[in-house]
Each structure stands twice: as C-alpha cells, then as structure tokens.
Design a protein around this motif. Structure first.
Motif, PDB file in Angstrom:
ATOM      1  N   ARG A 242       0.852  -1.184   0.000  1.00  0.00           N
ATOM      2  CA  ARG A 242       0.000   0.000   0.000  1.00  0.00           C
ATOM      3  C   ARG A 242       0.891   1.239   0.000  1.00  0.00           C
ATOM      4  O   ARG A 242       1.974   1.208   0.594  1.00  0.00           O
ATOM      5  CB  ARG A 242      -0.844   0.057   1.276  1.00  0.00           C
ATOM      6  N   GLY A 243       0.381   2.280  -0.604  1.00  0.00           N
ATOM      7  CA  GLY A 243       1.196   3.496  -0.589  1.00  0.00           C
ATOM      8  C   GLY A 243       0.490   4.647  -1.307  1.00  0.00           C
ATOM      9  O   GLY A 243      -0.708   4.561  -1.582  1.00  0.00           O
ATOM     10  N   ARG A 244       1.259   5.678  -1.531  1.00  0.00           N
ATOM     11  CA  ARG A 244       0.692   6.870  -2.161  1.00  0.00           C
ATOM     12  C   ARG A 244       1.271   7.033  -3.566  1.00  0.00           C
ATOM     13  O   ARG A 244       2.463   6.838  -3.784  1.00  0.00           O
ATOM     14  CB  ARG A 244       1.001   8.113  -1.315  1.00  0.00           C
ATOM     15  N   VAL A 245       0.402   7.385  -4.526  1.00  0.00           N
ATOM     16  CA  VAL A 245       0.846   7.537  -5.914  1.00  0.00           C
ATOM     17  C   VAL A 245       1.570   8.877  -6.038  1.00  0.00           C
ATOM     18  O   VAL A 245       1.043   9.907  -5.617  1.00  0.00           O
ATOM     19  CB  VAL A 245      -0.361   7.497  -6.876  1.00  0.00           C
TER      20      VAL A 245
ATOM     21  N   LEU B 142       4.705   4.707  -7.281  1.00  0.00           N
ATOM     22  CA  LEU B 142       4.070   4.662  -5.972  1.00  0.00           C
ATOM     23  C   LEU B 142       5.121   4.592  -4.881  1.00  0.00           C
ATOM     24  O   LEU B 142       6.096   3.850  -4.998  1.00  0.00           O
ATOM     25  CB  LEU B 142       3.176   3.420  -5.922  1.00  0.00           C
ATOM     26  N   GLN B 143       4.922   5.389  -3.838  1.00  0.00           N
ATOM     27  CA  GLN B 143       5.803   5.348  -2.665  1.00  0.00           C
ATOM     28  C   GLN B 143       5.088   4.493  -1.618  1.00  0.00           C
ATOM     29  O   GLN B 143       4.036   4.876  -1.109  1.00  0.00           O
ATOM     30  CB  GLN B 143       5.999   6.775  -2.131  1.00  0.00           C
ATOM     31  N   THR B 144       5.647   3.288  -1.306  1.00  0.00           N
ATOM     32  CA  THR B 144       4.933   2.425  -0.355  1.00  0.00           C
ATOM     33  C   THR B 144       5.118   2.934   1.057  1.00  0.00           C
ATOM     34  O   THR B 144       6.045   3.683   1.357  1.00  0.00           O
ATOM     35  CB  THR B 144       5.421   0.961  -0.424  1.00  0.00           C
TER      36      THR B 144
ATOM     37  N   LEU C 282       9.474   1.829  -0.099  1.00  0.00           N
ATOM     38  CA  LEU C 282       9.966   1.456  -1.421  1.00  0.00           C
ATOM     39  C   LEU C 282       9.319   2.327  -2.479  1.00  0.00           C
ATOM     40  O   LEU C 282       8.191   2.787  -2.302  1.00  0.00           O
ATOM     41  CB  LEU C 282       9.616  -0.011  -1.722  1.00  0.00           C
ATOM     42  N   THR C 283      10.028   2.499  -3.567  1.00  0.00           N
ATOM     43  CA  THR C 283       9.432   3.205  -4.706  1.00  0.00           C
ATOM     44  C   THR C 283       9.211   2.179  -5.805  1.00  0.00           C
ATOM     45  O   THR C 283      10.145   1.493  -6.232  1.00  0.00           O
ATOM     46  CB  THR C 283      10.361   4.315  -5.212  1.00  0.00           C
ATOM     47  N   LEU C 284       7.947   2.008  -6.239  1.00  0.00           N
ATOM     48  CA  LEU C 284       7.603   0.964  -7.204  1.00  0.00           C
ATOM     49  C   LEU C 284       6.911   1.575  -8.398  1.00  0.00           C
ATOM     50  O   LEU C 284       6.252   2.606  -8.289  1.00  0.00           O
ATOM     51  CB  LEU C 284       6.656  -0.061  -6.568  1.00  0.00           C
ATOM     52  N   ARG C 285       7.042   0.882  -9.531  1.00  0.00           N
ATOM     53  CA  ARG C 285       6.283   1.283 -10.713  1.00  0.00           C
ATOM     54  C   ARG C 285       5.252   0.212 -11.009  1.00  0.00           C
ATOM     55  O   ARG C 285       5.535  -0.992 -10.888  1.00  0.00           O
ATOM     56  CB  ARG C 285       7.228   1.458 -11.911  1.00  0.00           C
TER      57      ARG C 285
ATOM     58  N   GLU D 227      -3.125   0.411  -3.947  1.00  0.00           N
ATOM     59  CA  GLU D 227      -2.564  -0.883  -3.576  1.00  0.00           C
ATOM     60  C   GLU D 227      -1.972  -1.511  -4.817  1.00  0.00           C
ATOM     61  O   GLU D 227      -2.531  -1.380  -5.910  1.00  0.00           O
ATOM     62  CB  GLU D 227      -3.651  -1.816  -3.060  1.00  0.00           C
ATOM     63  N   VAL D 228      -0.856  -2.212  -4.639  1.00  0.00           N
ATOM     64  CA  VAL D 228      -0.190  -2.849  -5.773  1.00  0.00           C
ATOM     65  C   VAL D 228      -0.020  -4.328  -5.466  1.00  0.00           C
ATOM     66  O   VAL D 228       0.353  -4.697  -4.352  1.00  0.00           O
ATOM     67  CB  VAL D 228       1.182  -2.200  -6.030  1.00  0.00           C
ATOM     68  N   PHE D 229      -0.394  -5.184  -6.424  1.00  0.00           N
ATOM     69  CA  PHE D 229      -0.247  -6.634  -6.274  1.00  0.00           C
ATOM     70  C   PHE D 229       0.742  -7.163  -7.301  1.00  0.00           C
ATOM     71  O   PHE D 229       0.626  -6.849  -8.482  1.00  0.00           O
ATOM     72  CB  PHE D 229      -1.595  -7.320  -6.490  1.00  0.00           C
TER      73      PHE D 229
END
Lengths: 372, 357, 286
Positions: free
Chosen positions: A245-248, A258-260, A264-267, A282-284
């Motif tokens: 979970r995090g903020r876009v 997204l910053q979880t 972590l920083t995820l794409r 949320e990212v799966f």
C-alpha cells in the motif's frame, strides 16, 4: 440463441430487515453445458445463492430463471435443478440402487425403466457392480460419485454442487477434481459449483465468479481472474500475491509510480483504472512475475529493480520460493519470489545477496478506497 | 420382601441389646392395623405409661394377611384383621400364634362379644383372637333423592339408575344374598349350596350392572362420589355415612331391611411376633373405657370395651341411634369365620360380574 | 499382570449390577416360578403341577382379559406413537434454542408428580361434575352433565398421557440424528412431504419408534393404577387379576402363573414386533 440454463437477476436475500443483505443484487448467467463456479470465503453468501436456486430459500428480491423460465413460484421438489450436498446426504436407509432410483420412483417411472436407468448411470460413473451395496460400505470417492449419479439420473437442467469435496482427504480431493470435470464433460450437464477452495474452482471451471460480502467481485475465466483481476479482493484472493500500500507520486499514461508505506518506490500499471497522483493505492505482484538475478544487469527491461538479502528459503520442489528483504525497506517488508524451474537458483542460501525485478505491467495497481 | 428378614434380624439384635440393658423390657411394638385404630394421642399415652414404643403400619384385611403370609407371620408383633379372617388363613398358612388369655384383662371386654370372637377364632382348641372395634356395612343414601332404597336389591331400581355404587368385593355378595332372601352364612359349610347361592347373586349383579356408575375401590373415592352428588345410593360402611352426614344432612347410613352386615376387627399375634409383652400391654391399654372412647372418636366406630359408650361423643351416639333401631340392631348379620377355599368361589363370581357387559 | 488386574477391575465394575440382577430379578423370578407350579390340593397341602396354567387356559374370562389387555396396550402404543411422533418431530427438527428446551420440559413436567396424582387429575377433569363436563354445558354443547370417566376411552387417555414421554424421548434422539440435508435431498430429488416421511424419516426413526413402542407397550401392559381408577366398572386389566389373586384371593399360585403368562406375552409381542420391523434388539437398545 437459446436461453442460458441458469440466470439470476439482481438476486437479493436479507435474513433480517435491518441486517446487511447476505446476497446483494447478484446477477449472472450460466450457458448450457458449462461448468460455473462461485468462489468465495466462508460467509460470503455463496451457499445462500445455492439454496435460493435449489428452492430452499426464498429470495428477498430479484429473479431466478432456468432455461428462460422464472422458477420463483416452483417448489424445490418440482424444480429442474438437483443438488449435491456438502456432506452428500445419501439416504442411509437405502442401498445404492435405491438411492439413485429415489427420484425416478417419485416421478412414477416404471420399475424396469428405473432398473435400466440406474444400471446405466452406475456404468457411467464407473461403478457398475455396487447397486446392492449399503451406503456406509462405500469409500469417500464412491459416495461422491453415487451422490452425483443420484442427481444425474434425473437429467436435471442444472446440477448444483455445494463444496462436495470438502470432506475428502487431500489426495482424493485432487483426484476427484479431475474426475468431476470429466463427469461433467461426459454428461454435458450444466454444473454450478460452490467452493472456498480456489484451486478447485480454477481447475474445473469454464467460468468462475468470485464473491465477497454478498456481491460478485468479478466473473471470468480462470485465466482472467488470475492474470487480470479487476478488484483488489480478487487480486488478493485468487492465487498468491505480494501486496503493498502506498501513495501515488506520479501517473504517466498507464504506468504510475508509488511510494509504499514501507519506504519502497515501485512502478505499476493502472490497467485503465482511474488513479491520480496523490491517491492512495494498492499494488499486487505475483511471486512468479518477479525474476531473481545475481546482478542488476540480468534484469534489463524490468521497471522495478531491488537489491536484497534472502531471509527465508521455502523449498517445495518445482514450486520453491524465497523471501527477500529489500535494502532500504523496513524489517517487516518481505517479497516472495518464485524460483525458476530451470534450477538456476537452486544454490541460493539464506543471507545471500540477490537482485529481484519485475515489469510495471506485471504489477497491478488499484485505488485504495475501493480496497477497503 | 428381602428387607424383611434383615429388618427382623436388626430388630432382634436391637431387642436383645435393650433386654440386656433394661431388664424391665421396653420393646418396640410393630402394629399392623387399620387407619384410626391407633391415634397419635393414644400412642403417646401408651409409650409414656409403659416405656414401649409403637410403630404403626396401616393396611386392610387382605393386605394384612398377604403381608403376614409373605414372611410366614413375621415383621409385626400385633395385627388386627377381622374375626372372620382368622381361622381360615391360620389353617391354611399358619401365620398367627395362640393368645394367652390369662394375660388379657377379660373384665374390660363386653362379655358377649369376647365370647363370640373367641368362638370364631378357635382353631384346634386354641383361641387366636380377641375383639377390638366393631361396625357394620349397609347403605349410604342421599335420603332426599334415594329415599326409596330400603335394601341392597333396591340399588338396582330404575329410580337410581346410573347413580349407584358398591364395591366388587365379598360383602356385596353376602349383602345381596341376604337381600334376595337367602342365608349365605348358613351355607358356609356346604360349598355346593354356597356356590348355588352365589350363582343367583351373580346373575342379579350382572343384571344390576347398568345401574352402577362405578365400583368403588377406596373409601376416599366413595366419599367423593357421594359428596359431589354423582352417587346417591351406595353400599358402604356405617362410619362413611356418618361422616358424610356432617357435610350434608340428607346423607346418612341406613341399615338395610335384610340386616346390616356386622364385622369385628380383632387383635391377633403374628406367628413370628417378637414383642408379645408389648402386644398384651397394648391390648389391655386400649381396652380401657377412656382410651377406647378416644379411638371411637377418631375411627368413628364403637369398640368392644365395656363402659366406653359413656365416654363416646354424643353426636356419634345420636347418629348411631338414628341408623339403628333396636330391631335393626338385633337384625345385624355378624360374619362367621370364612372357611378356607370359599374365596376362590367368590373370586370367580366377582370376576364374571366385572367382565359382564 | 495387567490382564489380570484389568479383568479384576471388570469384575468389580460389574459386581453391583450382577448382584442386583441376581438378588432382585433372577432369584425372585425363580421363586415365583416355583410358586406358580404349586397346586393346592387341600388345606395347607400342595403338589407340583401345571394346574395353574391349565386354569388360565380353561377360564375364558382370564383369556379374554388377557387378550383385552394386550389389544388395549397395542392400541395405546399406536395412539402414543401417532401423537408423539409429530411432537418429537417438531421438537427435534423445527424448534430451535429456547423453544426447544421449553417444549421438552413440558413433556417432562407431568412426571414430577406421582402417577396417582396424575390419574386423580384426570378424574377431576373427566368426572360428571368435573371441569370438561361443566365446560361442555357452559358452551351449550351438552344439555346435562356428561360422564367421561369410567370407560375404555378414559383408560386410553390415561395410558397415552402416562406413556408420552417414553415415546417422545427416543424419537427425539433418533430424529435428531437425521441430517437435515437428507430431508432436503429428498425434496430436491422430487419427493413430496408424505413420501419423504414414509421413505426417509420413518425408516431412519425406526429404531426410536421400536424402542419407544416397546417401552410404552410394556408400561401399558403392566399398568395397574390407570385402568383401575379411570376404567370403572368395565375395566378389566390383567394386572388387576394378578393383584386380586395375590391379595384378595390369597391364591399366590394362580397369581404367579398369571405373572409368568404376562411375562411370556410381553416377550413374545416384543420379539414379534422386532421381527416384523426387521430391527434387532441390539440396534434398538444401542
């Protein structure tokens, strides 16, 4: 185009006027000859749907149609629907042939005709010699097949199955999954199957409805649900996933950053869903979508690349996995990664340094509001 | 049944111990008797005077004999069956032991009654019983509604159809026989003649059956039937009629034209009685006129105690005199001893009456 | 070593029951049987013969009473089953939670008072000046007092009332063990309510039905108070004959013979019922 074998329209059931509905406006249709499953956690309302279709419960709203005809006013013993009960509910006071012949006797079929049909169906389920056996002399798998035969001999339009494999041990359950699918194909009858076990649903079904809190989250093929979940619930419930979970922080076409909450920083990909910068999301990511590597160079083309340390080894033959704790994240952040079946990483040990990476298309993002 | 010998042994042991400790011999008197024959007050007086203790078991004729027969005459120290039920059971089962008349104060008894009872209870030259309480059975009537009933056979009259009750027991057979002009007591010695009399009684009772509301079994049941007005004429004991009279002046006991049936309840010693001293003491104690009058007051019946009438309640005396004119008193038919075996004939008759439709 | 001590434990556990059986059941029965074989040939003189059993067979009254008792008991059993089954079904399958316990308790309540008091209760209700009669007159359904007591119907009412619990309890137990899904499966496969009752519920409840029937039948057959008190002048009940032989006639020999005939009859009827319904004593009692 003929009408589907079973169609439910805005089906609703409330057990008490002020309680939230157990089934809330569910609609679906099952084409003739297909294997349809309703998958959901216990208490989601799937058994209620089943009992409404069978006629043991009266809907509070909506309609049930079988081959285009509403059956709401038809009592259970007159509906062209039969049910295989969770504990099978074979009649212990009758032998196998009497069990199977029960429905035919009730229809007033002649004795020789009953004998012939019972013999036929026993043949078809591969148990031709057990007609005179008592029910309690049968094995679990035999009981299962007799319970199905007892319904199939009546040639129903739709066969309902209420978690019939639940009582079997694991090995038999695996075997019966295949067998059920084969039986369905052989009889060509429409099956509606209820289960909380995703593997049962995914293996056997032509279409699966994932149900949660009285509503259908998504209806689709097994592949659709697995690879293209449309709701965070489906993404989480069907198959295993790593979940953040995090903020876009940035949206760039279909891709977003997204910053979880773990740092972590995820794409990820938003797959057409409306998510804007600043939203919570949320990212799966499935474990098998994540590639392990000895160095960063091997992960070329992955939008997400992390370096970490193997914290746990989960050896399970071809389905072995590792848990990786990424650098710069909290101690409670662990990413589950499937090991390639090539055996390239068989030597991986706890504490080893690895690189992991995945493409942004493999990471589905959902707006967090919908997830709550 | 299995507890009786144990109980007996315990009592023997207890008695032996007591005898050792107290040469004056204070015993426990186990008394098998009818309701009302051993009132609390009398027992207290007796215990205070003699030091013996009294245990009372209430019963009726048939059960007294059955109980004594089961133990061969054990379990009780003093019993009170009717005088006609002593000679027969003694010959058949040997459940009593002879009375030592020298230990009884004969002067306390009405002489004619004592003599009659001694005659009736003599077996093999030994006397087994002395009289205690006597009474009669006859008709209890609601005189306002069943004034026409003068004898047992009138119970079969259409005027009282469905409002009649009697017991299906031997007194009914005897009473009907007398009312039909026969003398069953005279035929006691001749089984064939007796059977012939009973045959006629049987057909009369069967003929009468539709008139009967129910055959009463217990005294309470009859009292309820008469009190509620469901029954207006019944064959019953004199005391029952007098008791009902207190609630409803119309109801009373009437001596039937053919004569009331008189019974005498006695004192007998069971064959295996353990406390003869206490038993004799009890007999002599309750036969004192004052004590006998106390028993009369509770039981409702007069005793064989000489002079007790003086102490009896006036109300009871008045009822007694109203029911029995001097002629009626003379006409009382006293039960002679029942020869062993007659019960079998009577039983057959009673069974057939009950089974008849 | 352990085998010996286990056997010793078994013997010790069994001892009270065995002692009880021997002292209170077996020995008295043997004694009573010997009594029944005695024939009185004179004052205080006896010989061994089957004469008492002969008397039973020769006297039509005894045979008739015997048959009447048996038939009435069978009828009472059937009536109890007929009334008890729906009650048990309701309690076992339809009632839930509190209602269920309350209903069960209601079945039990009559047994908190003695049989004598219960029978007196029925007498108060049914007698000519009783409650039912008064109600009927008050409602204008009867012109005058109605006597409802002292007939076979009153006996039947009393027997059914007395036996109800002993029918309902085993029925509830067996019906409880019937999975609701089995009944639903019956409906689902096209069964109607009567056919499900006939083909599924009753066959399943058979052990309970049979054990309930056996108990109720034995209770009715051996009942003494109810037929005597409610039956009035036509109440012929076999136990009454036994009582009168023992107590009123002093004829223990015939009474004992009657007792054994009754024992035989009840055993034969129970055995016959088990055979007829295809049940075994083990299934029914286990």
């Amino acid at each position: 185009m003929t009408a589907p074998d079973l169609e439910c329209r805005a089906l609703t059931k409330r057990f008490a006027p002020d309680a939230p509905p157990a089934v809330d406006g569910v609609g679906f249709s099952v084409p003739s000859g297909s294997f349809f499953s309703i998958l959901g956690p216990s208490g989601c309302g799937k058994t209620t749907i089943m009992r409404m279709v069978a006629g043991f419960l009266e809907p509070s709203g909506g309609d049930i149609l079988i081959r285009g005809r509403s059956v709401l006013s038809v009592p259970p013993n007159k509906r062209p629907v039969n049910m295989v009960f969770q504990h099978l509910a074979l009649f212990p006071m009758m032998n196998v042939a009497e069990n199977i012949g029960y429905g035919l006797r009730r229809r007033g079929t002649s004795k020789p005709e009953i004998a012939r049909k019972v013999g036929d169906v026993l043949e078809r389920i591969g148990l031709p010699e057990i007609g005179t056996r008592r029910v309690d002399e049968l094995s679990g798998g035999q009981k299962q097949r007799v319970a199905i035969a007892r319904c199939m001999v009546l040639d129903p339009d739709v066969l309902l199955l209420d978690e019939p494999l639940g009582a079997l041990d694991l090995k038999l359950r695996e075997h019966m999954k295949v067998e059920l699918k084969a039986l369905q194909a052989a009889f060509g009858t429409t099956f509606v199957y209820i289960t909380h076990d995703q593997s049962e649903a995914l293996v056997m079904s032509d279409a699966v409805a994932v149900m949660n809190r009285g509503r259908f989250e998504q209806i689709g093929s097994a592949q659709d649900l697995y690879y293209r979940p449309q709701t965070p619930f489906v993404a989480g419930f069907v198959g295993d996933s790593n979940r953040w979970r995090g903020r876009v922080t940035r949206v760039d076409g279909e891709s977003l950053e997204l910053q979880t909450d773990g740092g972590l920083t995820l794409r990820a990909a938003r797959n057409g869903r409306a998510i804007a910068a600043g939203d919570r999301a949320e990212v799966f990511v499935r474990p098998e979508a994540i590639h392990p590597a000895r160095d960063a160079a091997a992960l070329e083309g992955c939008a997400n690349m992390l370096r970490g340390e193997v914290s746990t080894l989960l050896f399970n033959g071809a389905a072995s996995r590792v848990r990786v704790r990424p650098e710069g994240a909290g101690a409670d952040t662990e990413i589950e990664v499937a090991l390639p079946q090539s055996g390239a990483f068989a030597g991986l040990a706890r504490g080893d340094d690895v690189w992991i990476g995945w493409t942004d298309a493999q990471a589905g993002a959902f707006a967090a509001a919908a997830a709550e | 049944m299995t507890t009786a010998p144990k109980h007996l042994k315990l009592t023997v042991a207890a008695t032996a111990l007591l005898a050792l400790a107290q040469p004056a011999a204070a015993d426990t008197l186990r008394l098998l008797t009818w309701g009302g024959y051993a009132p609390e007050g009398v027992i207290e007086m007796f215990e205070a005077e003699t030091g013996h203790t009294v245990e009372v078991t209430l019963s009726n004729n048939e059960e007294m004999i059955a109980k004594l027969r089961a133990t061969g005459g054990g379990g009780f120290d003093l019993a009170q069956p009717s005088q006609d039920r002593i000679a027969g059971p003694q010959e058949e089962f040997g459940i009593y032991k002879p009375m030592d008349l020298s230990r009884i104060d004969a002067a306390q008894f009405i002489p004619s009654m004592l003599e009659a009872t001694k005659d009736n209870t003599t077996v093999g030259g030994e006397v087994y019983g002395v009289p205690h309480v006597w009474g009669t059975s006859g008709l209890v009537l609601d005189t306002a509604k069943a004034g026409m009933v003068a004898d047992y056979t009138d119970l079969c009259a259409p005027e009282v159809a469905g409002q009649v009750s009697y017991r299906l027991r031997r007194p009914t057979l005897i009473g009907f026989a007398f009312a039909m002009g026969m003398d069953p007591f005279a035929a006691y010695g001749d089984e064939a003649a007796y059977a012939e009399i009973l045959e006629q009684v049987e057909s009369k009772l069967i003929e009468c059956k539709p008139n009967v509301k129910t055959y009463w079994g217990g005294g309470d049941e009859l009292m309820n039937l008469v009190r509620s007005g469901e029954v207006v004429a019944a064959m019953a004991w004199d005391t029952g009629g007098w008791k009902l009279n207190e609630d409803n002046p119309d109801v009373t006991f009437v001596a039937p034209a053919s004569g009331a049936l008189g019974w005498v309840d006695t004192f007998v010693l069971p064959a295996k009685g353990q406390a003869d001293d206490a038993a004799y003491a009890w007999i002599n104690f309750v036969m004192q006129p004052e004590v006998a009058a106390m028993i009369t007051e509770v039981a409702g019946n007069f005793t064989a105690s000489k002079g007790a009438d003086e102490f009896a309640p006036d109300a009871l005396k008045a009822k007694y005199q109203a029911s029995f004119t001097p002629e009626a008193l003379d006409n009382i038919k006293w039960y002679p001893p029942v020869p062993a075996g007659l019960e079998a004939i009577e039983g057959g008759v009673l069974d057939r009456v009950k089974a008849a439709n | 070593m352990t085998g010996t001590s286990a056997r010793l434990g078994f013997v010790l556990l069994l001892a009270p029951a065995a002692l009880w059986l021997t002292l209170l059941i077996v020995i008295p029965h043997i004694d009573l049987f010997l009594v029944s074989l005695r024939e009185r040939i004179g004052v205080g003189q006896y010989t061994t013969s089957f004469a008492n059993y002969g008397t039973f067979l020769d006297e039509p009254l005894y045979l008739m009473t015997f048959a009447r008792t048996a038939i009435m008991s069978v009828l009472a059993t059937a009536l109890t089953l007929l009334i008890g089954f729906p009650v048990a079904y309701y309690i076992a399958k339809l009632a839930r939670g509190r209602t269920r316990s309350v209903l069960f308790l209601l079945c039990l309540v009559p047994f908190w008072v003695s049989e004598l008091v219960r029978t007196f209760g029925w007498m108060i209700l049914l007698r000519e000046t009783g409650l039912v009669s008064s109600l009927l007159q008050w409602a204008g359904l009867a012109a005058g007092p109605v006597e409802l007591l002292y007939n076979d119907a009153a006996i039947m009412v009393g027997l059914v009332y007395t036996s109800m619990l002993f029918m309902v309890v085993p029925l509830i137990t067996t019906l409880d063990s019937l999975d609701d899904a089995v009944i639903e499966a019956g409906y689902d496969l096209g069964g109607s309510a009567p056919s499900i009752l006939r083909e599924i519920v009753i066959p399943h409840a058979m052990p309970g039905i049979v054990s309930g029937c056996i108990v109720v039948f034995m209770l009715s057959l051996g009942n003494y108070l109810t037929p005597i008190m409610l039956g009035g002048k036509d109440s012929l009940w076999f136990t009454e004959l036994i009582y009168s032989q023992f107590i009123l006639r002093f004829n223990w020999e015939l009474g004992a013979a009657f007792g054994f005939v009754l024992l035989l009859l009840s055993s034969v009827i129970v055995w016959g019922t088990l055979r007829l319904t295809g049940q075994t004593l083990r299934e029914t009692m286990g």
